[in-house]
Design an enzyme around this catalytic site. Structure first.
Site, PDB file in Angstrom:
ATOM      1  N   ARG A  28       0.846  -1.188   0.000  1.00 51.48           N
ATOM      2  CA  ARG A  28       0.000   0.000   0.000  1.00 51.48           C
ATOM      3  C   ARG A  28       0.887   1.246   0.000  1.00 51.48           C
ATOM      4  O   ARG A  28       2.051   1.203   0.401  1.00 51.48           O
ATOM      5  CB  ARG A  28      -0.903   0.019   1.234  1.00 51.48           C
TER       6      ARG A  28
ATOM      7  N   TYR B 123      -1.186  -3.439  -6.875  1.00 53.27           N
ATOM      8  CA  TYR B 123      -0.909  -4.228  -5.680  1.00 53.27           C
ATOM      9  C   TYR B 123      -2.023  -4.209  -4.640  1.00 53.27           C
ATOM     10  O   TYR B 123      -2.511  -3.144  -4.244  1.00 53.27           O
ATOM     11  CB  TYR B 123       0.378  -3.726  -4.998  1.00 53.27           C
TER      12      TYR B 123
ATOM     13  N   LYS C  18      -9.504  -2.568   1.435  1.00 50.52           N
ATOM     14  CA  LYS C  18      -9.284  -1.383   2.273  1.00 50.52           C
ATOM     15  C   LYS C  18     -10.104  -0.195   1.781  1.00 50.52           C
ATOM     16  O   LYS C  18     -10.636   0.584   2.576  1.00 50.52           O
ATOM     17  CB  LYS C  18      -7.795  -1.027   2.311  1.00 50.52           C
TER      18      LYS C  18
ATOM     19  N   HIS D 114     -10.810  -2.577  11.084  1.00 50.35           N
ATOM     20  CA  HIS D 114      -9.651  -3.362  10.639  1.00 50.35           C
ATOM     21  C   HIS D 114      -9.395  -4.457  11.677  1.00 50.35           C
ATOM     22  O   HIS D 114      -8.450  -4.378  12.459  1.00 50.35           O
ATOM     23  CB  HIS D 114      -8.452  -2.412  10.516  1.00 50.35           C
TER      24      HIS D 114
ATOM     25  N   SER E 230      -1.411  -3.188  10.236  1.00 51.01           N
ATOM     26  CA  SER E 230      -0.986  -4.099   9.178  1.00 51.01           C
ATOM     27  C   SER E 230       0.294  -4.826   9.585  1.00 51.01           C
ATOM     28  O   SER E 230       1.219  -4.205  10.116  1.00 51.01           O
ATOM     29  CB  SER E 230      -0.749  -3.301   7.898  1.00 51.01           C
TER      30      SER E 230
ATOM     31  N   CYS F  93       0.775  -6.955  11.944  1.00 49.35           N
ATOM     32  CA  CYS F  93       0.994  -7.029  13.391  1.00 49.35           C
ATOM     33  C   CYS F  93       0.223  -8.172  14.041  1.00 49.35           C
ATOM     34  O   CYS F  93      -0.014  -8.142  15.259  1.00 49.35           O
ATOM     35  CB  CYS F  93       0.641  -5.697  14.043  1.00 49.35           C
TER      36      CYS F  93
ATOM     37  N   ASP G 119      -9.140  -9.883   8.737  1.00 46.41           N
ATOM     38  CA  ASP G 119      -8.677  -8.513   8.446  1.00 46.41           C
ATOM     39  C   ASP G 119      -9.732  -7.433   8.652  1.00 46.41           C
ATOM     40  O   ASP G 119      -9.389  -6.326   9.032  1.00 46.41           O
ATOM     41  CB  ASP G 119      -8.163  -8.444   6.998  1.00 46.41           C
TER      42      ASP G 119
ATOM     43  N   ARG H 277       2.811 -11.814  -0.221  1.00 50.82           N
ATOM     44  CA  ARG H 277       1.454 -12.152   0.249  1.00 50.82           C
ATOM     45  C   ARG H 277       0.935 -13.413  -0.416  1.00 50.82           C
ATOM     46  O   ARG H 277       1.385 -13.798  -1.494  1.00 50.82           O
ATOM     47  CB  ARG H 277       0.499 -11.003  -0.086  1.00 50.82           C
TER      48      ARG H 277
END
Ligand code: GTP
Ligand code: SPV
Ligand code: MN
Length: 610
Positions: free
Chosen positions: A84, A225, A234, A254, A276, A278, A301, A392
């Site tokens: 991002r 991406y 998002k 989130h 993100s 974490c 998420d 990812r």
């Protein structure tokens, strides 16, 4: 593949199913006229469609089939398009204050003028794909519909996995249903006869991830991406949905969602917000090490939560797949993720093994030879990592062995516990229980974390990341705090209890003090036992912490000094923390809710009396 060449047909623009929604048809026509694609293709979401697109991308060299995993592929992105890009993400509202101090802002007229210029002719030589998708199970009262237009087949395939795509969505839309238009282009027009490159995208200064929350509109340009391009995630499910949620009285967060089952069979539904990279995916798929406890995954998420008819807060996972961090994922750390990835997975920016499998740092001892994420030979000891730190996987949620049988329940699951947290090497203890809702909102509003590779930019810088929503809140963050306080008032004594955790505290020597992963179940069990009034806690100036004996550490060889350090609240460190919290709140000016100002005073008072 069936395609219609432009000029466009006046009726359904070549859709393989009837489209009677005039506004949708008009929008597709308008975008096609602006972006000038070679052809228009309406996605039906079928496995055959996915296979056709993947076959074409494999043939062109954009995707590499993995010999060791059925129906799975590896993509390598452009080295400048790996995460991002918060610096290029905009919340475009008429008044700058409505975007607030934590968001980048450009006035809607100016931003649309700039981006219209970029979009003009940007799909030349490419296919315009129309992706009708649902966030949430189609037909759920909590689901919402979007339509993404993109010129990237990679995006189409990822959207197949991450959302519910196809004809059923168009049927649910009918003639005049609400949808969020999501426009995406990689920003790389093809001249006639020119060969494509494997990962087309635009230079950084031309990338824009733009949101117009006042009209539920998303415009993304220049990046292929993840969160920049899979616009249901998002952009829609957090930034646009958070603004909708405030208007409509619910929450778009989130957060992972998990069901923890106690040895006596009692269900606890937990939603957890961490920034993100974490630990959400890991916690969502936790394998509790505490005997008798079990867990089921509902989402990893994003959570959309509504107050139900019984006054409790219910959560759904609006996504259909996981777009998870690969590095660090292993049979030891997250066995359920490893099992989920056995097939039907899109890997992005992982390393490739000689026998045709993927590899990343933290998975296993490094093989003697690999092809790294940029397609170069790699050997153990090389300075650069073999997989990009933000590599990812995209995988269907149903493949997770511990997916809850209730993960698609249309009304969601009732939440008992909210957890907030971040990645902090010092200061923040392993766990804090909030004194009450307002204190919990304060803990969340002041959450702090070291930055990670999920965003393009420096890694390891400490910043405030309120509610893990700093990059994802579609309106003024101070108003968002106010919305949380108001939701607490509505929920009253049915509100979930709030906790704050930090799995990432380190020793002076830089080693993790807490083993993390499955062992985090010991902390979750303490939370559940707190709800039941079965276990003790100590009251400290920053909240309630377990006494060392309150945590079930049976069978865990945790050195006493680690436990002591994990639960240590240092008065001097917290004075500095208090000053930093005051600084953090200053940026919200008069818009900061009075009740949070009061929380700062309360913390100062408690710290001064120790
Ligand atoms: P996004 O998908 O970016 O929102 O990230 P996420 O919050 O889902 O993070 P994820 O679970 O993928 O974890 C990111 C990294 O943190 C991985 O490398 C994990 O191995 C690591 N991690 C997760 N949980 C723990 C933990 O309990 N302890 C430690 N030390 N590391 C963890
Ligand atoms: C995050 O960065 O929080 C993610 C990955 O979950 S992305 O979809 O790229 O935003
Ligand atoms: Mn995330």
């Amino acid at each position: 593949m069936q395609n219609k060449s432009i000029p466009l047909e006046a009726d359904a623009l070549g859709a393989p199913y009837p489209v009677i929604h005039r506004r949708l048809l008009h929008w597709v026509e308008e975008v096609a006229a602006l972006c000038q694609p070679q052809q228009i293709y309406w996605c039906d979401g079928s496995p055959a469609e996915y296979e056709r697109l993947m076959a074409a991308m494999t043939a062109s060299g954009a995707a590499i089939r993995l010999k060791q995993k059925s129906n799975s592929v590896l993509f390598r992105s452009h080295p400048g398009d790996v995460a991002r890009i918060e610096d290029r993400t905009f919340i475009s509202t008429h008044h700058r204050d409505d975007a607030g101090p934590t968001n980048n802002w450009i006035a809607p007229d100016e931003l649309k003028r700039t981006m219209t210029g970029l979009y003009r002719g940007c799909m030349a030589g490419r296919t315009l794909y129309v992706i009708p998708f649902s966030m949430g199970p189609i037909g759920s009262p909590l689901a919402k519909i979007g339509v993404e237009i993109t010129d990237s087949a990679y995006v189409v395939c990822n959207m197949h996995i991450m959302t519910r795509v196809g004809r059923g969505v168009i049927e649910a839309l009918g003639a005049d249903g609400e949808f969020v238009p999501c426009l995406h282009s990689v920003g790389a027009p093809l001249r006639p006869g020119a060969a494509d490159i494997v990962w087309p995208c635009a230079p950084l200064e031309q990338k824009y991830i733009s949101h117009f929350p006042e009209e539920n509109l998303i415009w993304s340009y220049g990046s292929g991406y993840g969160g920049n391009a899979l616009l249901g995630k998002k952009c829609f499910a957090l930034r646009i949905a958070s603004a909708m949620a405030r208007r409509e009285g619910w929450l778009a967060e989130h957060m992972l969602i998990l069901r923890l089952i106690s040895p006596t069979g009692k269900h606890y539904h937990i939603a957890g917000a961490f920034p993100s990279a974490c630990g959400k995916t890991n916690l969502a798929m936790i394998q509790p090490t505490l005997p008798g406890w079990r867990a089921e995954c509902i989402g990893d998420d994003i959570a959309w939560t509504h107050i139900g008819p019984d006054g409790r807060l219910y959560a759904i996972n609006p996504e259909a797949g996981f777009f998870g961090v690969a590095p660090g994922t292993s049979v030891r750390s997250n066995p359920m993720a490893m099992a989920t990835l056995r097939a039907n997975t899109i890997f992005t920016n992982c390393a490739l093994t000689d026998d045709g499998d993927v590899w990343w740092e933290g998975m296993s001892p490094a093989p003697a030879h690999l092809i790294d994420w940029q397609g170069r030979a790699w050997h153990p000891g090389d300075a650069r990592p073999a997989a990009h730190p933000n590599a990812r996987f995209t995988v269907p949620a149903v493949q997770c062995p511990v997916i809850s049988p209730d993960w698609e329940k249309p009304e969601g699951v009732p939440l008992d516990i909210f957890i907030f947290g971040g990645r902090r090497a010092s200061v923040m203890p392993l766990v804090i229980e909030a004194f009450d809702w307002d204190h919990g909102v304060f803990l969340a509003a002041t959450a702090s974390s070291e930055t990670t590779a999920a965003n393009v930019g420096a890694v390891g810088n400490l910043r405030r990341d309120p509610f893990a929503m700093r990059p994802f809140c579609g309106y003024n963050m101070a108003d968002y705090f106010g919305h949380w306080l108001a939701m607490g008032d509505r929920l009253g004594d049915r509100a979930p209890r709030i906790f704050y955790v930090n799995w990432f505290r380190k020793s002076a020597a830089g080693k993790w003090l807490w083993p993390g992963y499955g062992e985090n179940s010991r902390v979750l069990a303490w939370m559940c036992d707190r709800l039941e009034g079965r276990v003790g806690a100590q009251t400290t100036p920053i909240g309630r912490l377990p006494e060392p004996t309150d945590l079930d550490l049976n069978g865990l060889a945790l050195p006493t000094e680690n436990l002591h350090e994990l639960l240590r609240v240092d008065a001097n460190e917290w004075q500095a923390e208090l000053s930093d919290i005051e600084r953090h709140f200053t940026c919200f000016g008069a818009r900061l809710p009075e009740r949070l100002r009061q929380q700062v005073i309360n913390l100062a008072t408690r710290l001064n009396t120790v």
